[in-house]
Design a protein around this motif. Structure first.
Motif, PDB file in Angstrom:
ATOM      1  N   LEU A  40       0.856  -1.183   0.000  1.00 49.95           N
ATOM      2  CA  LEU A  40       0.000   0.000   0.000  1.00 49.95           C
ATOM      3  C   LEU A  40       0.890   1.230   0.000  1.00 49.95           C
ATOM      4  N   VAL A  41       0.615   2.174  -0.909  1.00 51.71           N
ATOM      5  CA  VAL A  41       1.416   3.399  -1.028  1.00 51.71           C
ATOM      6  C   VAL A  41       0.537   4.609  -0.737  1.00 51.71           C
ATOM      7  N   ALA A  42       0.985   5.470   0.195  1.00 50.16           N
ATOM      8  CA  ALA A  42       0.243   6.666   0.579  1.00 50.16           C
ATOM      9  C   ALA A  42       0.938   7.918   0.046  1.00 50.16           C
ATOM     10  N   HIS A  43       0.180   8.767  -0.625  1.00 52.66           N
ATOM     11  CA  HIS A  43       0.761   9.933  -1.313  1.00 52.66           C
ATOM     12  C   HIS A  43       0.894  11.154  -0.403  1.00 52.66           C
ATOM     13  N   PRO A  44       1.569  12.220  -0.893  1.00 55.47           N
ATOM     14  CA  PRO A  44       1.780  13.425  -0.071  1.00 55.47           C
ATOM     15  C   PRO A  44       0.502  14.251   0.115  1.00 55.47           C
ATOM     16  N   HIS A  45       0.641  15.391   0.781  1.00 62.19           N
ATOM     17  CA  HIS A  45      -0.496  16.184   1.258  1.00 62.19           C
ATOM     18  C   HIS A  45      -1.452  16.581   0.129  1.00 62.19           C
ATOM     19  N   PRO A  46      -2.729  16.199   0.253  1.00 61.47           N
ATOM     20  CA  PRO A  46      -3.698  16.489  -0.812  1.00 61.47           C
ATOM     21  C   PRO A  46      -3.980  17.976  -1.003  1.00 61.47           C
ATOM     22  N   LEU A  47      -3.825  18.781   0.039  1.00 61.07           N
ATOM     23  CA  LEU A  47      -4.082  20.213  -0.105  1.00 61.07           C
ATOM     24  C   LEU A  47      -2.909  20.954  -0.725  1.00 61.07           C
ATOM     25  N   LEU A  48      -1.804  20.231  -0.933  1.00 62.25           N
ATOM     26  CA  LEU A  48      -0.621  20.818  -1.569  1.00 62.25           C
ATOM     27  C   LEU A  48      -0.320  20.144  -2.903  1.00 62.25           C
ATOM     28  N   GLY A  49      -1.351  19.542  -3.495  1.00 63.55           N
ATOM     29  CA  GLY A  49      -1.204  18.931  -4.814  1.00 63.55           C
ATOM     30  C   GLY A  49      -0.852  17.458  -4.820  1.00 63.55           C
ATOM     31  N   GLY A  50      -0.813  16.828  -3.651  1.00 61.13           N
ATOM     32  CA  GLY A  50      -0.455  15.410  -3.589  1.00 61.13           C
ATOM     33  C   GLY A  50      -1.561  14.513  -4.130  1.00 61.13           C
ATOM     34  N   THR A  51      -1.178  13.556  -4.959  1.00 62.06           N
ATOM     35  CA  THR A  51      -2.117  12.572  -5.502  1.00 62.06           C
ATOM     36  C   THR A  51      -1.416  11.221  -5.597  1.00 62.06           C
ATOM     37  N   MET A  52      -2.199  10.194  -5.949  1.00 62.07           N
ATOM     38  CA  MET A  52      -1.622   8.858  -6.118  1.00 62.07           C
ATOM     39  C   MET A  52      -0.651   8.800  -7.298  1.00 62.07           C
ATOM     40  N   ASP A  53      -0.702   9.831  -8.180  1.00 63.77           N
ATOM     41  CA  ASP A  53       0.195   9.864  -9.333  1.00 63.77           C
ATOM     42  C   ASP A  53       1.444  10.698  -9.081  1.00 63.77           C
ATOM     43  N   ASN A  54       1.656  11.119  -7.852  1.00 62.32           N
ATOM     44  CA  ASN A  54       2.904  11.787  -7.482  1.00 62.32           C
ATOM     45  C   ASN A  54       4.093  10.918  -7.891  1.00 62.32           C
ATOM     46  N   LYS A  55       5.177  11.535  -8.319  1.00 62.14           N
ATOM     47  CA  LYS A  55       6.310  10.778  -8.861  1.00 62.14           C
ATOM     48  C   LYS A  55       6.963   9.860  -7.833  1.00 62.14           C
ATOM     49  N   VAL A  56       7.026  10.298  -6.571  1.00 65.72           N
ATOM     50  CA  VAL A  56       7.601   9.428  -5.542  1.00 65.72           C
ATOM     51  C   VAL A  56       6.678   8.244  -5.289  1.00 65.72           C
ATOM     52  N   ALA A  57       5.361   8.497  -5.234  1.00 66.82           N
ATOM     53  CA  ALA A  57       4.408   7.406  -5.044  1.00 66.82           C
ATOM     54  C   ALA A  57       4.484   6.403  -6.192  1.00 66.82           C
ATOM     55  N   GLN A  58       4.617   6.907  -7.411  1.00 65.23           N
ATOM     56  CA  GLN A  58       4.747   6.013  -8.561  1.00 65.23           C
ATOM     57  C   GLN A  58       6.053   5.231  -8.504  1.00 65.23           C
ATOM     58  N   THR A  59       7.119   5.884  -8.077  1.00 70.93           N
ATOM     59  CA  THR A  59       8.403   5.194  -7.947  1.00 70.93           C
ATOM     60  C   THR A  59       8.300   4.053  -6.945  1.00 70.93           C
ATOM     61  N   LEU A 218      15.069   9.846  -7.886  1.00 66.00           N
ATOM     62  CA  LEU A 218      14.058   8.807  -7.653  1.00 66.00           C
ATOM     63  C   LEU A 218      14.668   7.407  -7.732  1.00 66.00           C
ATOM     64  N   HIS A 219      15.653   7.238  -8.603  1.00 65.15           N
ATOM     65  CA  HIS A 219      16.289   5.927  -8.744  1.00 65.15           C
ATOM     66  C   HIS A 219      17.008   5.517  -7.457  1.00 65.15           C
ATOM     67  N   CYS A 220      17.433   6.508  -6.670  1.00 65.17           N
ATOM     68  CA  CYS A 220      18.108   6.205  -5.401  1.00 65.17           C
ATOM     69  C   CYS A 220      17.125   5.591  -4.402  1.00 65.17           C
ATOM     70  N   ILE A 221      15.879   6.084  -4.399  1.00 63.81           N
ATOM     71  CA  ILE A 221      14.843   5.490  -3.553  1.00 63.81           C
ATOM     72  C   ILE A 221      14.645   4.035  -3.937  1.00 63.81           C
TER      73      ILE A 221
END
Length: 239
Positions: A40-59, A218-221
């Motif tokens: 399960l992956v949780a994305h960043p703050h929704p009021l600051l533009g965070g969504t499930m398609d955030n690049k870190v979440a996708q990574t 992102l590749h480092c993560i």
């Protein structure tokens, strides 16, 4: 078969929109494939533009797919097609617990188009669970894990990227938590993460030169997580 499928689940505040990311191994032998686990992956703050398609979440999702985990990335309430209103983490914690309950129930998987004839959904209740969160998602994930531990259902692993310490009251986490942070994060300073981790004797893995959003890092993560998971036994019994 598409490796990413959009799904809609029932949550405490209504519909939860999510992306289901499938492992590469499913392409080769879908009838006999068994995932290493579910994630399960949780994305960043929704009021600051965070969504499930955030690049870190996708990574994170792609990394778990590489490790043969079936991954779900939900949108928090009020984001995309997810219903409800932002609740400062409390409602979001309940939403993630509802998603986990769905993930652990084989019945729900059988309703997803494209998974017909595959045996692995019948095993989801037995598969280990990994939880990962980025920024605000790490804060929510810490309380999800705390609840799961209280009911004797601890996850296999928690991964916190850009941990939201200092901005929110992040819960104490298990000793084997993977904490990844950017050296030059100007949103959540590295010092605040170290101050939070120190009394828990947690190791913080610092990515040199990385900012909060890990631009060009992102590749480092991915590499840190893959390395950590290759160093532990595969629950399927596969070397």
């Amino acid at each position: 078969m598409n490796r990413t499928i959009k799904i809609h689940l029932k949550g405490p505040a209504g519909i939860i929109e999510a992306s289901l990311d499938l492992p590469e191994g499913l392409k080769h032998d879908p009838a006999n494939f068994r995932p290493r686990g579910i994630a399960l992956v949780a994305h960043p703050h929704p009021l600051l533009g965070g969504t499930m398609d955030n690049k870190v979440a996708q990574t994170l999702a792609r990394t778990f797919a590489q490790l043969n985990y079936v991954t779900v990335r939900p949108n928090f309430r009020g984001v995309g097609a997810s219903e409800g209103v932002h609740d400062d983490g409390k409602g979001e914690t309940q939403d993630l617990l509802a998603v986990i309950a769905w993930m652990k129930d084989s019945f729900g998987w059988q309703e997803i188009p494209g998974l017909e004839g595959q045996g692995w959904p019948l095993l989801v209740g037995e598969l280990p669970l990994v939880i990962a969160g980025f920024s605000f998602g790490s804060y929510v994930s810490s309380y999800v894990v705390k609840h799961l531990e209280e009911i004797n259902m601890p996850p296999e692993r928690l991964i916190m990227v850009g941990s939201a310490t200092g901005k929110w009251d992040v819960a104490p986490v298990p000793k084997n938590t993977i904490v990844i942070h950017g050296e030059v994060d100007d949103v959540i300073p590295l010092t605040s993460v170290l101050d939070w981790a120190r009394p828990q004797e947690l190791t913080v893995q610092v990515i040199p030169g990385a900012d909060h959003f890990f631009h060009r890092k992102l590749h480092c993560i991915r590499d840190l997580i893959v390395s950590a998971f290759h160093g532990q036994p595969d629950p399927r019994g596969v070397d």
